[in-house]
Design a protein around this motif. Sequence first.
Motif, PDB file in Angstrom:
ATOM      1  N   ASP A  14       0.835  -1.206   0.000  1.00 17.78           N
ATOM      2  CA  ASP A  14       0.000   0.000   0.000  1.00 17.78           C
ATOM      3  C   ASP A  14       0.872   1.259   0.000  1.00 17.78           C
ATOM      4  O   ASP A  14       0.555   2.245  -0.672  1.00 17.78           O
ATOM      5  CB  ASP A  14      -0.916   0.032   1.233  1.00 17.78           C
ATOM      6  CG  ASP A  14      -2.007  -1.034   1.155  1.00 17.78           C
ATOM      7  OD1 ASP A  14      -2.230  -1.556   0.045  1.00 17.78           O
ATOM      8  OD2 ASP A  14      -2.624  -1.338   2.196  1.00 17.78           O
ATOM      9  N   GLN A  18       1.020   4.371  -2.589  1.00 14.29           N
ATOM     10  CA  GLN A  18       0.956   5.755  -2.119  1.00 14.29           C
ATOM     11  C   GLN A  18       2.145   6.556  -2.643  1.00 14.29           C
ATOM     12  O   GLN A  18       1.998   7.699  -3.069  1.00 14.29           O
ATOM     13  CB  GLN A  18       0.990   5.783  -0.583  1.00 14.29           C
ATOM     14  CG  GLN A  18      -0.341   5.475   0.054  1.00 14.29           C
ATOM     15  CD  GLN A  18      -1.311   6.634  -0.100  1.00 14.29           C
ATOM     16  OE1 GLN A  18      -0.940   7.778   0.071  1.00 14.29           O
ATOM     17  NE2 GLN A  18      -2.537   6.340  -0.464  1.00 14.29           N
ATOM     18  N   THR A  21       1.840   7.290  -6.299  1.00 11.80           N
ATOM     19  CA  THR A  21       0.802   8.310  -6.526  1.00 11.80           C
ATOM     20  C   THR A  21       1.295   9.696  -6.142  1.00 11.80           C
ATOM     21  O   THR A  21       0.952  10.677  -6.785  1.00 11.80           O
ATOM     22  CB  THR A  21      -0.456   7.965  -5.689  1.00 11.80           C
ATOM     23  OG1 THR A  21      -0.686   6.573  -5.785  1.00 11.80           O
ATOM     24  CG2 THR A  21      -1.680   8.685  -6.193  1.00 11.80           C
ATOM     25  N   ASN A  22       2.094   9.748  -5.052  1.00  8.30           N
ATOM     26  CA  ASN A  22       2.527  11.059  -4.541  1.00  8.30           C
ATOM     27  C   ASN A  22       3.970  11.387  -4.895  1.00  8.30           C
ATOM     28  O   ASN A  22       4.617  12.161  -4.205  1.00  8.30           O
ATOM     29  CB  ASN A  22       2.354  11.096  -3.021  1.00  8.30           C
ATOM     30  CG  ASN A  22       0.915  10.932  -2.631  1.00  8.30           C
ATOM     31  OD1 ASN A  22       0.065  11.698  -3.052  1.00  8.30           O
ATOM     32  ND2 ASN A  22       0.619   9.902  -1.860  1.00  8.30           N
ATOM     33  N   ILE A  39       6.072   7.732   4.521  1.00  6.86           N
ATOM     34  CA  ILE A  39       4.904   7.122   3.862  1.00  6.86           C
ATOM     35  C   ILE A  39       4.614   5.749   4.465  1.00  6.86           C
ATOM     36  O   ILE A  39       3.463   5.419   4.767  1.00  6.86           O
ATOM     37  CB  ILE A  39       5.126   7.021   2.330  1.00  6.86           C
ATOM     38  CG1 ILE A  39       5.115   8.419   1.716  1.00  6.86           C
ATOM     39  CG2 ILE A  39       4.073   6.133   1.666  1.00  6.86           C
ATOM     40  CD1 ILE A  39       5.436   8.478   0.249  1.00  6.86           C
ATOM     41  N   GLN A  43       1.346   4.611   6.543  1.00  5.50           N
ATOM     42  CA  GLN A  43       0.525   3.467   6.125  1.00  5.50           C
ATOM     43  C   GLN A  43       0.358   2.485   7.273  1.00  5.50           C
ATOM     44  O   GLN A  43      -0.718   1.931   7.471  1.00  5.50           O
ATOM     45  CB  GLN A  43       1.168   2.746   4.929  1.00  5.50           C
ATOM     46  CG  GLN A  43       0.806   3.275   3.559  1.00  5.50           C
ATOM     47  CD  GLN A  43      -0.665   3.549   3.327  1.00  5.50           C
ATOM     48  OE1 GLN A  43      -1.032   4.691   3.171  1.00  5.50           O
ATOM     49  NE2 GLN A  43      -1.516   2.540   3.295  1.00  5.50           N
TER      50      GLN A  43
END
Lengths: 140, 187
Positions: A14, A18, A21-22, A39, A43
């Motif tokens: 996950d 993330q 995406t970022n 991150i 998570q």
Amino acid sequence: MLGNRQDAEDVLQDAMIQAYTNLKSLKSVESFGPWMKRIVINQCLHFIRGRLNFADLQLVNTPGESDETDYYQFSMEELNSTIQQLPDGCRIVFNLYLLENYSHKEVAEMLGISESTSKSQYQRARQLLQHQLKKKMNHG
Amino acid sequence: MDNFEQFFTENRLKLDVEPLPEGFNNQMIANFRAVRRKKQTIRLFAAAGFLLLLVPGIMLLQPFFKPEPVALQESPSSAELSILTRLQPYQTEIESSTQFISQQRVPTEYSVQFQDFLIQLQIIDRQQDIYQKQIDSYGYTEDMIQQIMYNYELKLMVLQKLQTEILKINKLSKTTNHEYTNIQLEI
């Protein structure tokens, strides 16, 4: 931090999504390590928040105790396994404060608890850990 | 910081039972960049694909969207008259300049110097033919009028330069004792 390899792998996956995406928020290649770490930790916290028993995170009394233990006599695997046996709440505070080097204020913000709770949970983790290690020392 | 904290702070990295392999961060960054490149390539191909579909689409639809002729359906003659009035000064000047040049005779030895001008004029005339074909098919449009005017201006400029060059060469040839055979430029 999660005390379970399967959960850790799921959370890492996950966290990777993330991160992809970022990616735009990564300011420089040099800051990749801390950025990725944050991150992953976020998570982890997101993962445990649902199942974390906040009753665990109540203020506990922490009587002072002198510590003259030689921790170098334990292997890292032994220490790690003892940390994993700590209750979820205080283990997470211990990990974030002492091993991940966040301040109590940051830990409190991350977990949505007060700073004093973070401090007391850390003390609790510390006491439990010392107690367990002393027990091992006496039996070993 | 007491004994306990000092020990764990110093050994925090060793507590990772399965430490990250060497170069893990670099590998991660490389992977991220690869993903970003892939995304950019996909966007590029998507844009190219869109254009590939768009261009033939426009070409297919073009017959249905002919440019609107300037000539008004109700009074075509007045619209045409207006266009001709705008183009007339250029045409008159071009005609006059062409007539002047065609009457000049230039020394054969220097004729090569005029070749570039003649080629430029041919290109301009060819462009004018293309415009004329479009006018025949679709009628005049404001855009077309502007392009014709620009083409006329270009032609006038070349003609004026050619005229100056002819006069210069002729003047020069007269100052020498050499006998030149003169020719007429085919313009």
